[in-house]
Design a protein around this motif. Structure first.
Motif, mmCIF file in Angstrom:
data_model
loop_
_atom_site.group_PDB
_atom_site.id
_atom_site.type_symbol
_atom_site.label_atom_id
_atom_site.label_comp_id
_atom_site.label_asym_id
_atom_site.label_seq_id
_atom_site.Cartn_x
_atom_site.Cartn_y
_atom_site.Cartn_z
ATOM 1 N N ARG A 182 54.714 -41.470 18.066
ATOM 2 C CA ARG A 182 53.322 -41.055 18.254
ATOM 3 C C ARG A 182 53.198 -39.544 18.462
ATOM 4 N NH1 ARG A 182 54.064 -43.765 23.456
ATOM 5 N NH2 ARG A 182 54.206 -42.189 25.108
ATOM 6 N N ASN A 183 54.274 -38.911 18.960
ATOM 7 C CA ASN A 183 54.244 -37.466 19.161
ATOM 8 C C ASN A 183 54.096 -36.714 17.833
ATOM 9 O OD1 ASN A 183 54.474 -37.293 22.029
ATOM 10 N ND2 ASN A 183 56.622 -37.898 21.843
ATOM 11 N N ILE A 184 54.622 -37.273 16.747
ATOM 12 C CA ILE A 184 54.456 -36.643 15.441
ATOM 13 C C ILE A 184 52.998 -36.725 15.001
ATOM 14 C CG2 ILE A 184 55.097 -36.732 13.003
ATOM 15 C CD1 ILE A 184 57.806 -37.671 13.761
ATOM 16 N N PHE A 185 52.377 -37.871 15.254
ATOM 17 C CA PHE A 185 50.955 -38.014 14.918
ATOM 18 C C PHE A 185 50.125 -36.964 15.636
ATOM 19 C CE2 PHE A 185 46.779 -39.646 16.170
ATOM 20 C CZ PHE A 185 46.215 -39.893 14.927
ATOM 21 N N LEU A 195 62.948 -32.557 9.358
ATOM 22 C CA LEU A 195 64.095 -32.829 8.497
ATOM 23 C C LEU A 195 65.392 -32.897 9.307
ATOM 24 C CD1 LEU A 195 63.381 -30.612 5.350
ATOM 25 C CD2 LEU A 195 63.507 -33.111 5.427
ATOM 26 N N LEU A 196 65.469 -32.051 10.328
ATOM 27 C CA LEU A 196 66.693 -32.005 11.138
ATOM 28 C C LEU A 196 66.792 -33.152 12.128
ATOM 29 C CD1 LEU A 196 66.847 -28.162 11.936
ATOM 30 C CD2 LEU A 196 68.334 -29.427 10.372
ATOM 31 N N TYR A 197 65.661 -33.568 12.682
ATOM 32 C CA TYR A 197 65.721 -34.485 13.822
ATOM 33 C C TYR A 197 64.993 -35.806 13.610
ATOM 34 C CZ TYR A 197 67.889 -30.822 16.544
ATOM 35 O OH TYR A 197 68.771 -29.875 17.006
ATOM 36 N N THR A 198 64.640 -36.119 12.382
ATOM 37 C CA THR A 198 64.067 -37.442 12.113
ATOM 38 C C THR A 198 65.148 -38.352 11.563
ATOM 39 O OG1 THR A 198 61.918 -36.440 11.600
ATOM 40 C CG2 THR A 198 62.271 -38.701 10.885
ATOM 41 N N ARG A 199 65.272 -39.509 12.157
ATOM 42 C CA ARG A 199 66.279 -40.460 11.686
ATOM 43 C C ARG A 199 65.943 -40.960 10.288
ATOM 44 N NH1 ARG A 199 66.156 -44.611 16.549
ATOM 45 N NH2 ARG A 199 63.965 -44.027 16.391
ATOM 46 N N LYS A 200 66.964 -41.173 9.484
ATOM 47 C CA LYS A 200 66.773 -41.549 8.088
ATOM 48 C C LYS A 200 65.937 -42.812 7.933
ATOM 49 C CE LYS A 200 70.910 -39.359 6.198
ATOM 50 N NZ LYS A 200 72.195 -39.572 5.457
ATOM 51 N N GLY A 201 66.144 -43.769 8.806
ATOM 52 C CA GLY A 201 65.460 -45.041 8.667
ATOM 53 C C GLY A 201 63.954 -44.954 8.828
ATOM 54 N N ILE A 202 63.476 -43.963 9.586
ATOM 55 C CA ILE A 202 62.027 -43.857 9.825
ATOM 56 C C ILE A 202 61.478 -42.527 9.313
ATOM 57 C CG2 ILE A 202 62.104 -45.382 11.830
ATOM 58 C CD1 ILE A 202 61.907 -42.846 13.569
ATOM 59 N N ARG A 203 62.238 -41.813 8.474
ATOM 60 C CA ARG A 203 61.813 -40.490 8.029
ATOM 61 C C ARG A 203 60.490 -40.543 7.266
ATOM 62 N NH1 ARG A 203 66.536 -37.000 5.821
ATOM 63 N NH2 ARG A 203 66.918 -36.970 8.072
ATOM 64 N N ILE A 204 60.387 -41.476 6.299
ATOM 65 C CA ILE A 204 59.154 -41.560 5.516
ATOM 66 C C ILE A 204 57.981 -41.951 6.403
ATOM 67 C CG2 ILE A 204 58.002 -42.800 3.645
ATOM 68 C CD1 ILE A 204 60.690 -43.019 2.247
ATOM 69 N N ARG A 205 58.212 -42.899 7.294
ATOM 70 C CA ARG A 205 57.155 -43.331 8.219
ATOM 71 C C ARG A 205 56.712 -42.179 9.115
ATOM 72 N NH1 ARG A 205 58.160 -47.435 13.161
ATOM 73 N NH2 ARG A 205 56.067 -47.419 14.046
ATOM 74 N N TYR A 226 55.504 -28.136 21.423
ATOM 75 C CA TYR A 226 55.909 -29.030 22.504
ATOM 76 C C TYR A 226 55.991 -30.484 22.020
ATOM 77 C CZ TYR A 226 55.757 -31.578 26.939
ATOM 78 O OH TYR A 226 56.025 -32.425 27.970
ATOM 79 N N LEU A 227 55.025 -30.914 21.220
ATOM 80 C CA LEU A 227 55.030 -32.285 20.711
ATOM 81 C C LEU A 227 56.184 -32.516 19.736
ATOM 82 C CD1 LEU A 227 51.189 -32.779 20.207
ATOM 83 C CD2 LEU A 227 52.633 -33.995 21.860
ATOM 84 N N LEU A 228 56.520 -31.509 18.938
ATOM 85 C CA LEU A 228 57.683 -31.625 18.052
ATOM 86 C C LEU A 228 58.962 -31.795 18.871
ATOM 87 C CD1 LEU A 228 56.834 -28.907 15.375
ATOM 88 C CD2 LEU A 228 56.805 -31.393 15.046
ATOM 89 N N TRP A 229 59.062 -31.011 19.950
ATOM 90 C CA TRP A 229 60.245 -31.143 20.803
ATOM 91 C C TRP A 229 60.257 -32.509 21.494
ATOM 92 C CZ3 TRP A 229 60.759 -32.126 25.988
ATOM 93 C CH2 TRP A 229 62.072 -32.079 26.463
ATOM 94 N N LYS A 230 59.090 -32.975 21.963
ATOM 95 C CA LYS A 230 59.030 -34.271 22.638
ATOM 96 C C LYS A 230 59.508 -35.391 21.720
ATOM 97 C CE LYS A 230 57.221 -35.700 26.000
ATOM 98 N NZ LYS A 230 57.833 -36.191 27.258
#
Length: 506
Positions: A169-172, A200-210, A157-161
């Protein structure tokens, strides 16, 4: 205030949800002390937590895994602690804790279905989940895998959110949930590639590492209790897990069986959880026409679910496909027996998919709506027939306490050694009661560790759970280590035989 005004103010959706949650609470909490499981594993857990509460012996190590010889993290013991304390060391307390997690999972199924699809899907999925006999069975006893469904669904659910609202913060918090889940059961590892692919599919490139760093930080926070143990001892369990996965005989690709395993786990996932499929040992006794109904019902849900998720592509559909597909593929590499509780990492999936199928079916005007409602009513009725209260309670906790009291009294308040002759149980359940009653049995140490044999008392209490039990000369260490003995007394209870052994006079 009139009933209609109450309904208007609260809304039908929340009234239905409240009814589902109350029903879920009844099915999980009613007479829980009588129906809960209390055997060796449960006794081991409460023994550890009792020592944390009373003796202040805190631990960073959890129970042993069922395979592989490695340990889990200690987080489940810390979940148990406030409940065992509140129930004054009665093992019913941790079982209540698991039941509360089960009720929370029912709500989480509703919330995931509502937010990922719509309220209708959420209500149907949560109602079916609340009444599933297999789900109920694993929500009424204290055992670390029994709270896995909550944290697995919370992770999904948090991954989808995150993909929906882009709040990092949902990734944390998904990482924290995964760190906790991995301490509960190592099959939680199956969700790690699901999370990695999704990010990998849904993280924007600019904040992927973060984003990845925040997810790792969350995992470290959730996994911290066990991580501290591993750091202090050179990662022994981590090495054992890697060895088990990469070089163990229980994992790996196994040709034709790989496909069969995947088919079996998918068939049982839907059949056992949604359609109350009988246990495999009685399947051959079922008439062929009933087997056919189950078979086509399961195939219908699997095929219908995949079609519903593929036809109207959206992020929520993609995530459910990824969740189901990756976990099924990874199960195919596991060569040992796969038990129902292993499915805890995706317990909620078949209910969400079934709710979605019935929602799509409802959209076909009058006939579709009638069929959809009819199926829902049938499934609720059918699963209600499997609710646990139709059988007399097993009273395992009361039996263990009663047997322990009989054996405890035979020691007469003096030091004693203890042995359990059994086919598959362990003695922790009895030892727990001996310990909280203030006279724990003395553990016999081998001669090299105890050359003066100070750990050998003048009496040995033996509980025999086997029908034809002869303790004299038994190879069990607790008996053999006691030395040459004779039986000074034998007592027959309703379920076991208790023997008291003393040393032979010179």
């Amino acid at each position: 205030m009139k009933t209609s005004d109450i309904v208007k103010r609260i809304g039908w959706e929340w009234i239905l949800l409240l009814g589902i949650l109350l029903l879920a609470a009844y099915l999980r909490l009613y007479h829980i002390a009588g129906y809960m499981t209390f055997l060796g594993d449960e006794g081991r857990d409460v023994l550890v937590v009792k020592r944390m509460i009373v003796d202040h012996k805190f631990t960073l190590l959890g129970p042993t895994a069922s395979v592989g010889g490695f340990f889990l993290g200690p987080i489940y013991y810390y979940f148990m602690l406030p409940f065992l304390w509140a129930w004054r060391l009665d093992p019913t307390g941790p079982a209540v804790m698991v039941a509360l997690f089960g009720i929370a999972t029912v709500y989480l199924v509703y919330r995931a279905g509502r937010d990922m699809f719509n309220s209708w899907v959420g209500l149907v999925a949560s109602a079916l989940y609340a009444l599933s006999p297999v789900v109920i069975a694993y929500s009424r006893s204290s055992w670390n895998p029994n709270v896995v469904p909550f944290f697995s669904l919370l992770t999904i659910y948090l991954l989808w959110k995150y993909s929906d609202d882009r709040k990092i913060r949902n990734i944390f918090w998904a990482g924290v949930s995964m760190g906790i889940g991995l301490q509960l059961h190592y099959l939680f590892l199956f969700l790690f590639p699901v999370a990695a692919i999704w990010l990998l599919l849904y993280t924007r490139k600019g904040i992927r590492i973060r984003s990845w760093m925040l997810g790792v930080l969350g995992f470290v926070v959730g996994y911290a209790p066990f991580l501290l143990f591993e750091l202090r001892h050179g990662f022994p369990n981590t090495q054992s897990i890697i060895q088990f996965v990469l070089a163990g005989k229980d994992t790996g690709l196994n040709g034709e069986k790989y496909r069969i395993i995947i088919q079996d786990v998918l068939f049982r996932l839907v059949g056992r959880l949604v359609l109350r499929l009988p246990q495999p040992e009685i399947w051959s006794d079922i008439p062929s026409w009933q087997q056919g109904l189950w078979h086509w019902g399961i195939v219908g849900i699997l095929v219908g679910g995949v079609l519903c998720l593929l036809i109207r592509r959206q992020r929520s559909s993609d995530l459910l496909l990824l969740w189901g597909g990756v976990v099924a593929i990874l199960f195919g590499f596991y060569k040992r027996a796969i038990y129902d509780y292993y499915f805890g990492i995706w317990f909620a999936l078949p209910f969400l998919v079934t709710g979605l199928i019935l929602y799509r079916l409802k959209q076909f005007r009058f006939i579709g709506s009638a069929v959809s409602i009819g199926v829902i009513v049938f499934l609720l009725w059918w699963n209600w027939q499997g609710q646990p209260f139709q059988y007399a309670p097993n009273n395992q906790l009361a039996q263990a306490r009663g047997i322990a009291k009989e054996a405890f009294d035979k020691a007469g308040g003096r030091p004693f050694n203890f042995a359990l002759v059994t086919q598959g149980n362990s003695d922790h359940g009895y030892r727990y009661f001996f310990e909280i009653w203030g006279n724990p049995p003395v553990t016999i140490k081998p001669e090299f560790a105890d050359p003066e044999r100070k750990t050998v008392t003048d009496q040995l209490i033996v509980i025999c759970e086997e029908p034809d039990c002869k303790p004299l000369g038994h190879p069990l260490w607790e008996i053999a280590g006691f030395g040459t003995a004779t039986i000074s007394g034998t007592w027959q209870t309703s379920f076991v035989t208790i023997h008291k052994l003393i040393h032979l006079s010179p």
